[in-house]
Design a protein around this motif. Sequence first.
Motif, PDB file in Angstrom:
ATOM      1  N   UNK A  51       0.815  -1.203   0.000  1.00 16.59           N
ATOM      2  CA  UNK A  51       0.000   0.000   0.000  1.00 16.59           C
ATOM      3  C   UNK A  51       0.855   1.262   0.000  1.00 16.59           C
ATOM      4  N   UNK A  52       0.259   2.330  -0.505  1.00 20.18           N
ATOM      5  CA  UNK A  52       0.880   3.650  -0.441  1.00 20.18           C
ATOM      6  C   UNK A  52      -0.051   4.579   0.324  1.00 20.18           C
ATOM      7  N   UNK A  53       0.544   5.494   1.078  1.00 22.17           N
ATOM      8  CA  UNK A  53      -0.193   6.427   1.921  1.00 22.17           C
ATOM      9  C   UNK A  53      -0.230   7.774   1.196  1.00 22.17           C
ATOM     10  N   UNK A  54      -1.407   8.141   0.698  1.00 23.89           N
ATOM     11  CA  UNK A  54      -1.539   9.357  -0.108  1.00 23.89           C
ATOM     12  C   UNK A  54      -2.798  10.110   0.336  1.00 23.89           C
ATOM     13  N   UNK A  55      -3.364  10.936  -0.536  1.00 28.17           N
ATOM     14  CA  UNK A  55      -4.636  11.576  -0.227  1.00 28.17           C
ATOM     15  C   UNK A  55      -5.677  11.180  -1.263  1.00 28.17           C
ATOM     16  N   UNK A  56      -6.911  11.622  -1.060  1.00 34.13           N
ATOM     17  CA  UNK A  56      -8.009  11.205  -1.921  1.00 34.13           C
ATOM     18  C   UNK A  56      -7.798  11.637  -3.373  1.00 34.13           C
ATOM     19  N   UNK A  57      -7.221  12.817  -3.563  1.00 33.19           N
ATOM     20  CA  UNK A  57      -6.977  13.290  -4.911  1.00 33.19           C
ATOM     21  C   UNK A  57      -6.035  12.381  -5.680  1.00 33.19           C
ATOM     22  N   UNK A  58      -4.953  11.980  -5.025  1.00 32.20           N
ATOM     23  CA  UNK A  58      -4.001  11.068  -5.658  1.00 32.20           C
ATOM     24  C   UNK A  58      -4.657   9.716  -5.912  1.00 32.20           C
ATOM     25  N   UNK A  59      -5.426   9.222  -4.937  1.00 33.11           N
ATOM     26  CA  UNK A  59      -6.081   7.919  -5.087  1.00 33.11           C
ATOM     27  C   UNK A  59      -6.989   7.900  -6.307  1.00 33.11           C
ATOM     28  N   UNK A  60      -7.799   8.957  -6.480  1.00 29.86           N
ATOM     29  CA  UNK A  60      -8.700   9.007  -7.618  1.00 29.86           C
ATOM     30  C   UNK A  60      -7.970   9.105  -8.935  1.00 29.86           C
ATOM     31  N   UNK A  61      -6.961   9.961  -8.986  1.00 30.84           N
ATOM     32  CA  UNK A  61      -6.203  10.140 -10.230  1.00 30.84           C
ATOM     33  C   UNK A  61      -5.434   8.885 -10.604  1.00 30.84           C
TER      34      UNK A  61
END
Length: 284
Positions: A104-114
Motif C-alpha cells: 500500500x501507499x499512503x496518499x490523499x483522496x486526490x491522488x487515489x482518484x487520479x
Amino acid sequence: MSKDVFQRKEVKYLLTLEQYETIRQGLVGHMQPDMYGRSLIQSVYLDTPDRSIAVRYDGKQVYKEKLRVRRYVPANSNVVPAADCDAVFVELKKKFKGITYKRRVHVNEGVAGALMLADKSYLDALDAFMPARSVLGEPARTAKSVQIASELVATRDRYEGLCPSMLINAVRVAWEPVGASDANIHSEETAGIGDVRITFDESIEYADLQHISREAAAQDFGSCFEAPSHRLLEDGLVLMEVKVLGAYPMWLSELLSSAKAVKSSYTKYGNAVRAHLSGTEAAA
C-alpha cells in the motif's frame, strides 16, 4: 511510521457476543488494544463493471487479489475529515496458497482518484494533488513507495474500466501483543510466532457504489466514503481476524478452543456484493 508491506496468514472467525467476550477477556495479559482504539474503517473496493474481481473471490482459486482505498476515522467522531486531512491508503491485497500479501501507499483522496480511476502515473498524480513538502508528500516519493505504486498501477492496468464497486464500513478494535509499540516487534527483523495481531469488526455495513461514475469518483473520491450504507453483518455477531506470520502461540490456540471459535471464510466485499444482488440488508 506506518507499515506498507505485509506478509502473513489471516484467519477469520465469526463470533457470537458471548464468544467475543470470552476471547476478549482471555487476551488480557497477552495482548492489548493498539494506540488507535476503536476506529471506523472505511474501504472502497475497486472492480470492473461486471465485478470480475468479486466473482473470483467466490471460488476456491489458489490466487486472489483485491484493490481498495481505505481510510481510518475515530469511531467516536461524527466529523468527516477536512479536505487537508484526507489521508488514505491505496492497497493491493493478494492471497496465494493461504498467505496474504498486502502492499500500500499512503496518499490523499486526490491522488487515489487520479491514480486508480484516471489512469495517471503515480508521479503525475502526486504532482497534481500532493505537494512534495507536505506531510504525506515526502514519504510518498520514497523509492519504496514508488516501487509499491508501480505494482498498483500494473494491477490497475489489467482490469478494463476499473471503477468504485462497494463501500464497506466497520467499527474496529485492533489488539497487539503487550509492549508491541515499545519493542517494535512488528519489524521485519523480529517477525515470528509472537508477531500476532487480532482485529474485531462490529457494525459492518455496505453501500453499492456502481451508481458513481468512474469520472466523478476520479474527480471527487471522497464522495465514495459518504454513500448511505446498509447493515451487512447481523446484530449479535463479531468478525474476528487473527493475523500471524507463523504458528499461533499455544495460549491463543487454547483460548480459541475454549471459546469454541470456528474458522470462517467470510469476506466482507464478497458478502456485500451478494447482499446487494439479492436485495438483503443483513447476511451472516
